[in-house]
Design a protein around this motif. Structure first.
Motif, PDB file in Angstrom:
ATOM      1  N   GLN A   1       0.834  -1.208   0.000  1.00 16.17           N
ATOM      2  CA  GLN A   1       0.000   0.000   0.000  1.00 16.17           C
ATOM      3  C   GLN A   1       0.868   1.258   0.000  1.00 16.17           C
ATOM      4  O   GLN A   1       0.579   2.232  -0.700  1.00 16.17           O
ATOM      5  CB  GLN A   1      -0.906   0.005   1.227  1.00 16.17           C
ATOM      6  CG  GLN A   1      -2.004  -1.051   1.204  1.00 16.17           C
ATOM      7  CD  GLN A   1      -2.760  -1.112   2.527  1.00 16.17           C
ATOM      8  OE1 GLN A   1      -2.481  -0.366   3.451  1.00 16.17           O
ATOM      9  NE2 GLN A   1      -3.706  -2.026   2.615  1.00 16.17           N
TER      10      GLN A   1
ATOM     11  N   THR B   1      -7.615   1.632  -6.711  1.00 14.33           N
ATOM     12  CA  THR B   1      -7.709   0.525  -5.756  1.00 14.33           C
ATOM     13  C   THR B   1      -8.944  -0.301  -6.061  1.00 14.33           C
ATOM     14  O   THR B   1     -10.017   0.227  -6.326  1.00 14.33           O
ATOM     15  CB  THR B   1      -7.781   1.070  -4.315  1.00 14.33           C
ATOM     16  OG1 THR B   1      -6.620   1.862  -4.068  1.00 14.33           O
ATOM     17  CG2 THR B   1      -7.844  -0.077  -3.318  1.00 14.33           C
TER      18      THR B   1
ATOM     19  N   TYR C   1      -4.994  -3.700  -7.309  1.00 13.70           N
ATOM     20  CA  TYR C   1      -4.871  -2.385  -7.918  1.00 13.70           C
ATOM     21  C   TYR C   1      -4.913  -2.526  -9.437  1.00 13.70           C
ATOM     22  O   TYR C   1      -4.620  -3.577 -10.005  1.00 13.70           O
ATOM     23  CB  TYR C   1      -3.549  -1.715  -7.511  1.00 13.70           C
ATOM     24  CG  TYR C   1      -3.375  -1.589  -6.012  1.00 13.70           C
ATOM     25  CD1 TYR C   1      -2.743  -2.602  -5.289  1.00 13.70           C
ATOM     26  CD2 TYR C   1      -3.862  -0.496  -5.319  1.00 13.70           C
ATOM     27  CE1 TYR C   1      -2.601  -2.515  -3.922  1.00 13.70           C
ATOM     28  CE2 TYR C   1      -3.730  -0.397  -3.939  1.00 13.70           C
ATOM     29  CZ  TYR C   1      -3.097  -1.414  -3.243  1.00 13.70           C
ATOM     30  OH  TYR C   1      -2.966  -1.330  -1.910  1.00 13.70           O
TER      31      TYR C   1
END
Length: 971
Positions: free
Chosen positions: A77, A98, A103
């Motif tokens: 992240q 996201t 992703y």
């Protein structure tokens, strides 16, 4: 590499994201720095899967091939967050979005050099098939000039290197194709040096060695050509213990005997001896004479044809690849009504006809002009007459017709185009017996029973392709003058080619109409299908053919499916709509998927497919809905659908909290999906709520519109589990506004209290303490009147928070104690644990640490007993605060790091933002300035992301304090 020299940048603009070599990123202001290591690996993986979801688990694997750390997902992240900032700061037209499982890097294909390479190679193949070999070579040279070394050279990831190696192989295939075309153009004398370099770098690639041998031979260097062969044979024997392949051996023999077939082919010849075995080349020169009758039945190609070039090339390759091997390949082009199957198939057929199927082309529309399917016997009769068989000589029996047909095609190269096939039984008797002919089939059905068939599922046009098609029909200037209206029309019909052709035909016939006026006409859903008709073209007629062929039960289910909004509908919902308790609800939808009324869009967490209706199909089915389904049945279906969402959301809440705690339960009827499916979906209950967010919001709105006030408020308040954990205050407010209107109009007092109380909690969540009071007081009054204990406890708990905010700890403690008593009476152990934690906060500020520890230990024990992870994290965070109050900062840090791992694993963004802030404060006390600023910065970014701007401002104030100076921007 020699093949690419001199072509870099020639006519091709450098892409901002480059992976054909070491990773490079450049924007409007020049090079963009991407930190080597994890960030480099993550960006490389996203570029290789451009516009496709890359799962977080895969990113963890490519970074840490073995033993990833516990904080792996958090580190991914962080990498993504930094990459987002780098791309944004660099002015690059690419965003990282996201998704539930990972992703997706959104950017145009040409924003990457790999996308440009793919496009150029595809265009080169198309040019070569059209006989334009010199332009094809130029295009390939441009494509190969994009390479600066191995794909993602230097990226420190074994997993990613394996993926990148596939592109290195594709590059070599393009090199081989380029060399073959250059030989066919007679450029052999200029290619010898380049081919020698290529063979030296890739000594085991026999095709490159064969190209070198032919180039040497045609340049008058026969001995060197044979020497190149012997060197290759010696290397293969030494390295692999193998002899050269047959193709290379035959070529060497032909060079040795000075075979005339090795001479340069005439330009009109489409095939090269380099690309085929010598024996096949000799056979081709001794082909049988032309048959007396050569059928040419193909309908006309469309001049303004627009499609995905890659799909066209792949279909062409699939139709022709069986010829060289003597294997019959049946190629299926599948898709829904109006998607362009027939148009694409006709275009491919015309493209291949002269070169690959010179003995003729047969065509039959097997659906029939009157909607009655054409039988195979009837189709064979037409084909036999077209092949020159007199009518009186055609047998009556189907099997005898098929035998005669196969005999006539046995030694001929004929393309058979079977359009709009209804079933496999139509196709089987029409298949040739040998591989010299080709078969191209289009169908709306799946036709899964055809053995060995190659399948191509045709999708609607992309927005760019659709806009281009519209421009070719009505004139590009009209599209350019109304670009937004053109895009709106494309979106309205979902890129469906038939609909776009109808729109184009109407606009072309009426040059005084604007595109905006056409778009406004289509806005009226009740008249949309009337507008999508022109002459013999009609969307309604096209869909009706498939719709009328459905069984009555399938038509009924399809009509009810239109009640479900959204593009991703779970498979259980079909069973809910018709109240079918089958353990395998996905089976009910298969006939609708087979006939292309439903499109499979994704897989859910339970391993079942998700599907959706296109806007055109939805409009068509809505038109049929009143005639097919009575109003009472429609209302019952909608009630079961929302009841199903309610059952799943309630179950998710229970899985997260360990039971039906901290919530006011309603009395609406549920519809329960199959238990096995529910268990699979809710392995990650918070993740499921996140992934189904759109459908759940639609269900709240549908409940409100349909007068299901009890379901509406229950579902809205249950979704607070998601809104609170993942930071969606705007959705919290939106759903509750809808629910409050619904319960007020219905006079539902208990529902009003539940929604008002939840709105009060929302204001507290936002830090708006003054605004929260009236909502909570009104809700408490109603809950007391109707005797709802859980609701009273929740309101008292939140009113205590307001008093604590005002500094009246005594009043807050009294309210917390009242709330605790009500939670005990309501048997809500998690509500009680929450209150104990809040009371501990007050006693901690009073330095009554023994009492504080007692409260926290009891709260932690409760949360652990029911498996409420978020409660455990919250209680441990309180323990960390107590340790900070006691100035035991190392112990506080250990406890808070444990909490950070817990909230990170559960995806609790709100909790993560708070704990990072706490860790920043601990490190500030320990005088670790750099580490403190890092934690603060991460906290500020998360709070901005969840729209907690006041919280983010508080964090930045702490950064300013620790650094002793203002910062231009943080996070």
């Amino acid at each position: 590499m020699a093949v690419s020299s001199g072509y870099k940048g020639s006519g091709v603009q450098a892409a901002p994201l480059r992976v054909l070599g070491p990773l490079e990123v450049s924007g409007e202001l020049g090079a963009v720095y991407v930190a080597p290591g994890r960030q480099e690996i993550v960006l490389g993986a996203l570029v290789l899967e451009l516009n496709r979801v890359v799962e977080t688990t895969y990113l963890v694997d490519v970074i840490w091939a073995h033993d990833p750390p516990k904080t792996a997902r958090t580190q991914v992240q962080i990498c993504v967050s930094r990459l987002r900032k780098a791309l944004s700061d660099g002015g690059i037209d690419a965003t990282i979005e996201t998704r539930a499982r990972g992703y997706i890097l959104r950017a145009p294909e040409d924003a990457t050099d790999i996308g440009t390479f793919r496009r150029l190679v595809t265009e080169a193949h198309a040019l070569a098939r059209d006989g334009q070999k010199a332009p094809a070579v130029d295009m390939l040279r441009l494509a190969l000039g994009l390479w600066r070394g191995r794909c993602l050279a230097g990226a420190p990831s074994e997993v990613l290197a394996g993926t990148a190696a596939r592109w290195d192989e594709i590059r070599l295939e393009a090199v081989e194709t380029c060399m073959r075309l250059e030989l066919e153009l007679g450029r052999h004398e200029h290619m010898v040096g380049e081919l020698q370099q290529l063979v030296a770098h890739h000594p085991l690639r026999e095709r490159l060695r064969g190209h070198l041998m032919v180039a040497l031979y045609r340049s008058g260097r026969q001995a060197e050509a044979l020497d190149a062969y012997h060197q290759g044979r010696a290397m293969l024997t030494e390295e692999l213990g193998l002899d050269p392949g047959r193709e290379l051996r035959d070529l060497a023999q032909a060079i040795l005997t000075d075979d005339a077939d090795l001479a340069l082919a005439e330009p009109a010849e489409a095939r090269s001896l380099v690309a085929m075995p010598l024996s096949e080349a000799v056979q081709e020169r001794s082909a049988d004479p032309e048959p007396v009758v050569t059928p040419r039945q193909l309908p006309a190609d469309i001049g303004d044809f627009v499609a995905d070039g890659a799909i066209v090339s792949e279909v062409c390759d699939a139709v022709t690849e069986g010829q060289e091997k003597g294997q019959l390949h049946v190629v299926l082009v599948l898709g829904g009504p109006g998607v362009g199957k027939s148009t694409l198939a006709r275009h491919v057929a015309h493209r291949l006809a002269t070169e690959y199927f010179p003995d003729g082309q047969l065509y039959c529309d097997l659906r029939g002009r009157d909607g009655q399917p054409v039988g195979p016997a009837q189709a064979l009769g037409r084909f036999l007459r077209a092949l020159g068989v007199p009518g009186q000589a055609i047998p009556d029996a189907l099997d005898e017709r098929a035998e005669m047909y196969r005999s006539l095609l046995a030694d001929r190269r004929i393309l058979v185009l079977l359009d709009d096939v209804v079933s496999e039984s139509q196709v089987m008797p029409l298949l040739p017996g040998t591989g010299s002919s080709g078969v191209l089939v289009t169908s709306r059905a799946q036709l899964t029973a055809l053995p060995g068939a190659r399948r191509f599922d045709l999708q609607p046009l992309s927005p760019e392709q659709a806009t281009h098609l519209l421009g070719r029909i009505i004139g590009q200037h009209r599209v350019e003058n109304e670009r937004e209206a053109a895009r709106g029309l494309v979106r309205m019909v979902g890129g469906l080619p038939l609909a776009l052709r109808i729109i184009g035909a109407r606009l072309a016939a009426r040059p005084h109409w604007s595109l905006t006026s056409m778009w406004l006409r289509l806005q009226n859903e009740h008249r949309r299908l009337d507008e999508l008709a022109y002459g013999e073209l009609s969307i309604r007629a096209s869909l009706s053919l498939s719709y009328d062929g459905l069984a009555a039960a399938d038509r009924r289910l399809l009509c009810l499916m239109s009640l479900a909004e959204g593009t991703e509908i779970p498979s259980w919902l079909g069973a809910a709509l018709i109240d079918d308790r089958t353990p395998h609800p996905a089976d009910l939808l298969e006939p609708l998927i087979d006939m292309r009324f439903l499109d499979i869009t994704a897989m859910d967490q339970g391993g079942e497919f998700r599907c959706g209706l296109s806007q055109i199909v939805r409009t068509f089915v809505h038109e049929r809905l009143p005639a097919e389904i009575p109003e009472s049945e429609r209302a019952g279906a909608a009630r079961r659908m929302v009841g199903g969402w309610m059952a799943l959301a309630e179950r998710a809440h229970k899985e997260i909290y360990g039971g039906a705690y901290t919530i006011v339960a309603g009395r609406a009827e549920r519809w329960h999906p199959p238990e096995d499916h529910v268990r699979r979906c809710l392995r990650d209950p918070l993740g499921w709520l996140e992934s189904e967010q759109t459908n759940l919001l639609n269900a709240v709105e549908l409940a409100a519109r349909s007068g299901m006030d009890e379901l509406c408020w229950e579902l809205a308040t249950t979704l607070v589990t998601l809104f609170e954990a993942r930071g969606y205050p705007e959705l919290w407010a939106r759903t509750h506004k809808i629910a409050l209107t619904a319960v007020q109009e219905a006079g539902n007092e208990r529902g009003q209290a539940a929604v008002l109380g939840s709105l009060g909690t929302l204001h507290l969540h936002r830090g708006e303490h003054e605004a929260a009071g009236p909502y909570l007081s009104t809700a408490l009054e109603i809950f007391e009147r109707v005797g709802e204990l859980s609701g009273q406890a929740l309101c008292l708990r939140d009113l205590a928070r307001i008093e604590r905010h005002h500094g009246d700890d005594d009043r807050a403690l009294a309210l917390y104690e009242s709330a605790e008593r009500n939670f005990v009476r309501a048997q809500d152990v998690i509500g009680r644990a929450y209150v104990l934690g809040e009371m501990a906060h007050i006693t901690m500020r009073r330095a009554d640490f023994a009492r504080t520890r007692s409260y926290l230990d009891e709260a932690l024990g409760i949360c652990r007993s029911v498996g409420f992870d978020r409660g455990q994290a919250l209680t441990l965070r309180r323990l960390g605060h107590m340790l900070m109050y006691q100035q035991r900062y190392e112990a506080a840090e250990r406890t808070l790091l444990e909490v950070l791992a817990m909230v990170g694993a559960s995806g609790d963004l709100v909790g993560e933002g708070y704990v990072l802030h706490d860790l920043g404060r601990v490190n500030a006390h320990l005088r670790r300035v750099e580490q403190a600023v890092q934690y603060y910065s991460q906290s500020a970014r998360i709070r901005d992301r969840i729209l907690d701007h006041s919280g983010a401002a508080a964090v930045r104030a702490d950064i300013v304090a620790i650094l002793g100076r203002p910062m231009a921007s943080v996070g």
